[in-house]
Design a protein around this motif. Structure first.
Motif, mmCIF file in Angstrom:
data_model
loop_
_atom_site.group_PDB
_atom_site.id
_atom_site.type_symbol
_atom_site.label_atom_id
_atom_site.label_comp_id
_atom_site.label_asym_id
_atom_site.label_seq_id
_atom_site.Cartn_x
_atom_site.Cartn_y
_atom_site.Cartn_z
ATOM 1 N N ALA A 210 -1.876 -8.565 -3.924
ATOM 2 C CA ALA A 210 -2.831 -7.532 -3.514
ATOM 3 C C ALA A 210 -2.729 -6.321 -4.434
ATOM 4 N N ALA A 211 -1.494 -5.949 -4.819
ATOM 5 C CA ALA A 211 -1.302 -4.825 -5.735
ATOM 6 C C ALA A 211 -1.953 -5.104 -7.083
ATOM 7 N N ALA B 109 -5.130 -2.729 -7.889
ATOM 8 C CA ALA B 109 -4.910 -1.839 -9.025
ATOM 9 C C ALA B 109 -5.890 -2.142 -10.154
ATOM 10 N N GLY B 110 -6.165 -3.424 -10.388
ATOM 11 C CA GLY B 110 -7.122 -3.782 -11.435
ATOM 12 C C GLY B 110 -8.511 -3.251 -11.153
ATOM 13 N N LEU B 111 -8.947 -3.368 -9.921
ATOM 14 C CA LEU B 111 -10.279 -2.870 -9.560
ATOM 15 C C LEU B 111 -10.354 -1.351 -9.666
ATOM 16 N N SER C 76 -2.437 1.050 -13.598
ATOM 17 C CA SER C 76 -2.071 -0.192 -14.272
ATOM 18 C C SER C 76 -0.600 -0.527 -14.011
ATOM 19 N N SER C 77 0.245 0.499 -13.850
ATOM 20 C CA SER C 77 1.654 0.269 -13.523
ATOM 21 C C SER C 77 1.807 -0.412 -12.177
ATOM 22 N N VAL C 78 0.968 -0.026 -11.212
ATOM 23 C CA VAL C 78 1.007 -0.679 -9.897
ATOM 24 C C VAL C 78 0.734 -2.174 -10.059
ATOM 25 N N GLY C 79 -0.264 -2.509 -10.889
ATOM 26 C CA GLY C 79 -0.565 -3.916 -11.123
ATOM 27 C C GLY C 79 0.541 -4.639 -11.851
ATOM 28 N N HIS C 80 1.097 -4.032 -12.889
ATOM 29 C CA HIS C 80 2.173 -4.677 -13.640
ATOM 30 C C HIS C 80 3.398 -4.910 -12.765
ATOM 31 N N PRO D 39 0.798 -1.234 0.000
ATOM 32 C CA PRO D 39 0.000 0.000 0.000
ATOM 33 C C PRO D 39 0.835 1.291 0.000
ATOM 34 N N LEU D 40 2.071 1.226 -0.494
ATOM 35 C CA LEU D 40 2.940 2.408 -0.508
ATOM 36 C C LEU D 40 2.955 3.072 -1.889
ATOM 37 N N HIS D 41 1.877 2.910 -2.612
ATOM 38 C CA HIS D 41 1.825 3.326 -4.014
ATOM 39 C C HIS D 41 1.121 4.662 -4.227
#
Length: 491
Positions: free
Chosen positions: A283-284, A288-290, A305-309, A226-228
């Motif tokens: 979790a990221a 991120a997807g949601l 999307s970068s967080v998810g990738h 959660p540091l994003h």
């Protein structure tokens, strides 16, 4: 090749000085100077591929820097770092080309290019550092130039976004310093090659503590949920070239630091906390997807999307296996290519429509079919379409997690579902922007794709295709050093 290593690091710094002193009446000439310099530096990064080996460091510089503290200017490239060095050189070259025609207000392309040159020097230093102190110094060099790029040339909320970026990264920097100093004291050396050559022989609890500190420091930069929360604001407000640099290379400093510094510094701590890292990575991906499914602003959607990738990259690292870490390193490059391309394209959309709000966009294909086509290419590449670069890193991170078994099997399954979310939000993006009736946004500029945009996009499109069809071009570089690292970290 030692001279080439030094030149790659020093030329951007000298270029920054020259651009800062350049006469203000010759802005155009300054832009072409920056392009020529960036082109020369990128060419030198390709020269470093000459003399590559299957194992060990390809090229190395090791000279005394601060003898009283036993700190050495120890630089080098190997199969893990060279792809990122080359990507860095290419990214800054493309940004310099793009800036010849597209400089955000308040103008001053010369000053913007000078800051980008300092930033390039810092990023090169991070990826080439083989000494923990040198790594930390160059890690810090990247902080203020990026802050200034966002704060001066960003959007309406640029100052708040720049402050948030600064606060988060300073927090990470303090932890990085603590972790590096603790590891140096415990290992009795600052040499990263020595750390990677043999297992650490110090307290297991101490290793866990050091790995926690380093993990948080690098998680801020990656960024890991959660540091994003600094990243979407920074991307949304940054100018196009700032977003491209941030996505293509700056985020890689965190994941690279985990592989190059944190894993060999405290391997027992890495083994103990690998499930935690894997859980946070998944979790990221899901969170991120949601968020992307609910996002209504184009740049913010790409930022999340970068967080998810990067979650897939971190999942690969968390497996502590050869396939997983190789998938992570491949995913780093694929994300840099495709998301860097996406931010160039989003900049083109905002230039033409004056907005990134999905509700106001639509019908781009009727105004600029080439822009719509390249946007569609980048989107399907980012969602992981087989045959393009985005597929391999994410697919094999999932496979590596499942192969590890136990808890990681569940993580792999959830990550695969997260990949389905990526398909949903990218297809939604395309439906809302490129097809259907025109949106309410007025087309401020109906021109086609100009030469500077095409020059910035074309190499990234080509690389996405080449790495998608021939992934072994990258995987063959990383396999030997990753096998050596895993033998130490996870014997």
């Amino acid at each position: 090749m030692n001279a080439v290593l030094i030149a790659v690091l020093v030329l951007p710094a000298l270029g920054a000085v020259a651009l800062a002193l350049w006469p203000g009446r010759a802005e155009r000439a300054a832009g072409w100077f920056a392009v020529a310099l960036s082109g020369a530096v990128f060419t030198l990064t390709l020269v470093l591929l000459n003399g590559r080996r299957d194992d060990g460091t390809w090229h190395e510089v090791d000279v005394a820097w601060i003898p009283s503290l036993d700190v050495r200017l120890h630089l080098g490239v190997d199969g893990i770092s060279w792809p990122l060095v080359a990507l860095t050189g290419l990214t800054f070259l493309l940004c310099a080309l793009y800036s010849l025609r597209h400089t955000p207000e308040p103008g001053n392309p010369r000053k913007l290019l000078a800051l980008l040159s300092i930033l390039e020097c810092g990023v090169f230093g991070v990826f080439m550092a083989l000494d923990a102190v040198v790594f930390f110094v160059f890690f810090e060099v990247t902080l203020l130039p990026m802050f200034a790029v966002i704060a001066v040339w960003g959007g309406a909320g640029r100052r708040a976004a720049a402050r948030q970026f600064l606060l988060y990264t300073l927090f990470g920097s303090v932890l990085l310093l603590v972790g590096v100093v603790a590891a140096m004291i415990s290992r009795g050396s600052a040499d990263l090659l020595e750390w990677a050559a043999a297992p650490a022989e110090w307290s297991g609890r101490g290793q866990i503590a050091v790995f926690v500190v380093l993990l948080i420091a690098f998680a801020v930069k990656s960024p890991l949920w959660p540091l994003h929360s600094w990243l979407p604001d920074a991307h949304t407000e940054a100018p196009t070239v700032g977003s491209v640099v941030l996505a293509a290379v700056l985020l890689k400093m965190g994941t690279y630091g985990l592989v190059r510094v944190a894993l060999p510094a405290a391997p027992e701590g890495a083994r103990a906390l690998a499930p935690v890292l894997g859980a946070l990575a998944v979790a990221a991906i899901v969170v991120a997807g949601l968020v992307c499914l609910a996002s209504t602003e184009l740049k913010r959607l790409i930022a999340y999307s970068s967080v998810g990738h990067m979650g897939f990259v971190l999942l690969g690292i968390a497996t502590l296996s050869v396939p997983g870490i190789q998938a992570a390193l491949f995913g780093n490059i694929a994300h840099g290519v495709l998301t860097g391309l996406l931010f160039f394209l989003v900049g083109a959309v905002k230039d033409r429509y004056g907005t990134g709000e999905l509700d106001r966009l639509g019908g781009i294909a009727t105004v600029s079919p080439l822009l719509a086509g390249v946007l569609g290419f980048a989107a399907v590449g980012s969602l992981g379409l087989p045959g393009l670069a985005g597929f391999w890193g994410e697919a094999f991170a999932v496979v590596a997690a499942v192969d590890r078994g136990g808890f990681f099997t569940g993580l792999g399954v959830v990550a695969a579902l997260g990949a389905a979310l990526a398909a949903a939000y990218f297809l939604r993006l395309l439906r809302r922007t490129t097809v259907g009736p025109p949106g309410s946004a007025v087309v401020a500029d109906a021109r086609g794709v100009d030469a500077f945009e095409a020059a910035a996009w074309a190499p990234l499109v080509l690389l996405a295709l080449v790495f998608g069809l021939a992934p072994d071009l990258l995987l063959s570089l990383t396999v030997a050093p990753v096998e050596a690292l895993v033998a130490v970290v996870n014997p």
